[in-house]
Design an enzyme around this catalytic site. Sequence first.
Site, PDB file in Angstrom:
ATOM      1  N   LYS A 171      35.011  45.181  60.049  1.00  0.00           N
ATOM      2  CA  LYS A 171      36.047  46.096  60.528  1.00  0.00           C
ATOM      3  C   LYS A 171      36.358  47.026  59.357  1.00  0.00           C
ATOM      4  O   LYS A 171      37.126  46.689  58.471  1.00  0.00           O
ATOM      5  CB  LYS A 171      37.294  45.289  60.925  1.00  0.00           C
ATOM      6  CG  LYS A 171      38.196  45.954  61.925  1.00  0.00           C
ATOM      7  CD  LYS A 171      38.663  47.344  61.572  1.00  0.00           C
ATOM      8  CE  LYS A 171      39.987  47.399  60.851  1.00  0.00           C
ATOM      9  NZ  LYS A 171      40.347  48.774  60.454  1.00  0.00           N
ATOM     10  N   GLU A 246      41.026  39.955  48.450  1.00  0.00           N
ATOM     11  CA  GLU A 246      40.877  40.882  47.312  1.00  0.00           C
ATOM     12  C   GLU A 246      41.957  41.940  47.488  1.00  0.00           C
ATOM     13  O   GLU A 246      41.817  42.836  48.315  1.00  0.00           O
ATOM     14  CB  GLU A 246      39.488  41.536  47.329  1.00  0.00           C
ATOM     15  CG  GLU A 246      38.319  40.571  47.189  1.00  0.00           C
ATOM     16  CD  GLU A 246      38.035  40.202  45.736  1.00  0.00           C
ATOM     17  OE1 GLU A 246      38.821  40.596  44.844  1.00  0.00           O
ATOM     18  OE2 GLU A 246      37.030  39.516  45.493  1.00  0.00           O
ATOM     19  N   CYS A 280      41.596  49.668  43.269  1.00  0.00           N
ATOM     20  CA  CYS A 280      42.381  48.436  43.086  1.00  0.00           C
ATOM     21  C   CYS A 280      42.510  48.092  41.621  1.00  0.00           C
ATOM     22  O   CYS A 280      43.546  47.645  41.159  1.00  0.00           O
ATOM     23  CB  CYS A 280      41.726  47.291  43.849  1.00  0.00           C
ATOM     24  SG  CYS A 280      40.003  47.040  43.389  1.00  0.00           S
ATOM     25  N   GLU A 379      51.975  49.230  42.871  1.00  0.00           N
ATOM     26  CA  GLU A 379      50.733  49.985  42.928  1.00  0.00           C
ATOM     27  C   GLU A 379      51.029  51.364  43.527  1.00  0.00           C
ATOM     28  O   GLU A 379      51.462  51.463  44.670  1.00  0.00           O
ATOM     29  CB  GLU A 379      49.781  49.206  43.840  1.00  0.00           C
ATOM     30  CG  GLU A 379      48.358  49.589  43.731  1.00  0.00           C
ATOM     31  CD  GLU A 379      47.471  48.694  44.594  1.00  0.00           C
ATOM     32  OE1 GLU A 379      47.922  48.197  45.640  1.00  0.00           O
ATOM     33  OE2 GLU A 379      46.306  48.515  44.218  1.00  0.00           O
TER      34      GLU A 379
END
Length: 478
Positions: A171, A246, A280, A379
């Site tokens: 996906k 992750e 990331c 973040e």
Amino acid sequence: MQFHFIANAAHEGASGRTIPVIDPSDGQPFDVIQRGNADDMALAVRSARHCYDTLWSKLSAAERGRLLMRLSARIADHIDELTDIEQRDCGKPTRQARADAVALARYFEFYAGACDKLHGQTIPYQDGYTVLTWHEPHGVTGHIIPWNYPMQIFGRSVAASLAAGNVCVVKPSEDACLSLLRVAQLAGECGFPAGAINIVTGYGHEVGEALARDAGIDHISFTGSPRVGTLIQQAAAERHCPVTLELGGKSPQIVFDDADIEAVLPAVVNAIVQNAGQTCSAGSRLLVQQGLYEPLLERLGALFANLRVGPAAMDLDVGPLIRASQQQRVWDFLSDAQVAGIPMVAQGQIVDSAPDSGFYQAPALLRDVPAAHRLAQEEVFGPVLAAMSFRDEDHAVALANATQFGLVSGIWTRDGARQLRMARRVRSGQVFINNYGAAGGVELPFGGVKSSGHGREKGFEALYGFTTLKTVAIRHGH
Ligand code: NAD
């Protein structure tokens, strides 16, 4: 018009609905993808299961390896095409899109070679027994992929999973899936059996959730935000499905007074502007020892001021952000910083020819960011670097570990003993000493601690996550 890729064929979604594909460089739609639902997901899972039961599980490891190698070569033959697709779909400057396509070929090459090297063990046990272990595939693995590095993340999780003997249902992100639909076609063309790689497009809360809940999925590899990671793990817990997560990061670059400043400067810039900071493992916090703080910021400010931002096809230092809401998110962080009186050292330039309708953001270097401010804690996922100073090793460790994340750390010092002390004391899944990122490193296990996730992908280590260990004890007497 793009379609789901199920059992080596294009499938229109059951809902008949589509989602526009937007070019981040000009904000304009240029294609549509299927808006998948639970029925589409169920079809993909059935096709994967059929492939696994009737064909894939009967291939030898060496045969699987040859197929993966063939796909690697086919991807290598289509680097230009995949680069063009990714550049337009994700707004990646050409060199960055190309690097992702090259890495994708390399992942399939690496895992092709790993297929027939996943050995079990024999275990010394009581007299009269022989005990051995096998690494068995889960069966059908589900892969939920974000928009920031579609090809690299597909490569690292799907290639490893296939190598370990699984078949895959993928996906991709609704914001970036065109390259993966093309790669799945290439796999079908070069001999992958129908159902080995399936791609279902659509929104996360619809088709992503359907994947997480589908009882036919035996393992989930999720790469994305901590918020959605929690939802995935909750859904998987309902049926005790194993999960690799992750997730995000707020990774520190820790620079001591004795560091080689000429090596530090380009690495610090690249670690925050690559993919417009939407990485990331972006080095989004800069921790500098007091003696080097002012000279480093002065030189870094000059480099930031020279950074140029523009359409992906211009292949400048920085391309657009993925979408308008991401741009708004970065603006919100910067306006909060302004209200808090956090000084801006320098900002890059958006070129005049960049269309107003594109999602551009000039890279920003901010200094003296308080450790508790959201700019030092959350973040941003944009080209914004938060700098602060530290006194000594203890202070550096305290600052480095003072977020919810633990993905990557960079340590810059010429002192060998300090390199090792710091590498032990920072809490993150990867530590880089006198470099940042080791040029990608397909071979290097990757993953986080704390809210950056759990489980490891990349390297040989990934194969263990995509298998389950079976212990076989044979009693044969003397
Ligand atoms: P996201 O969590 O919004 O989406 C990731 C994927 O999950 C997408 O495919 C999305 O459609 C899907 N999704 C969304 N809601 C869902 C739901 N309710 N159920 C199932 N699936 C759902 O993340 P994003 O904005 O696409 O990506 C950015 C995030 O990904 C950042 O936090 C970044 O740090 C992280 N990331 C981590 C790594 C890593 O290796 N650790 C790599 C790349 C990106």
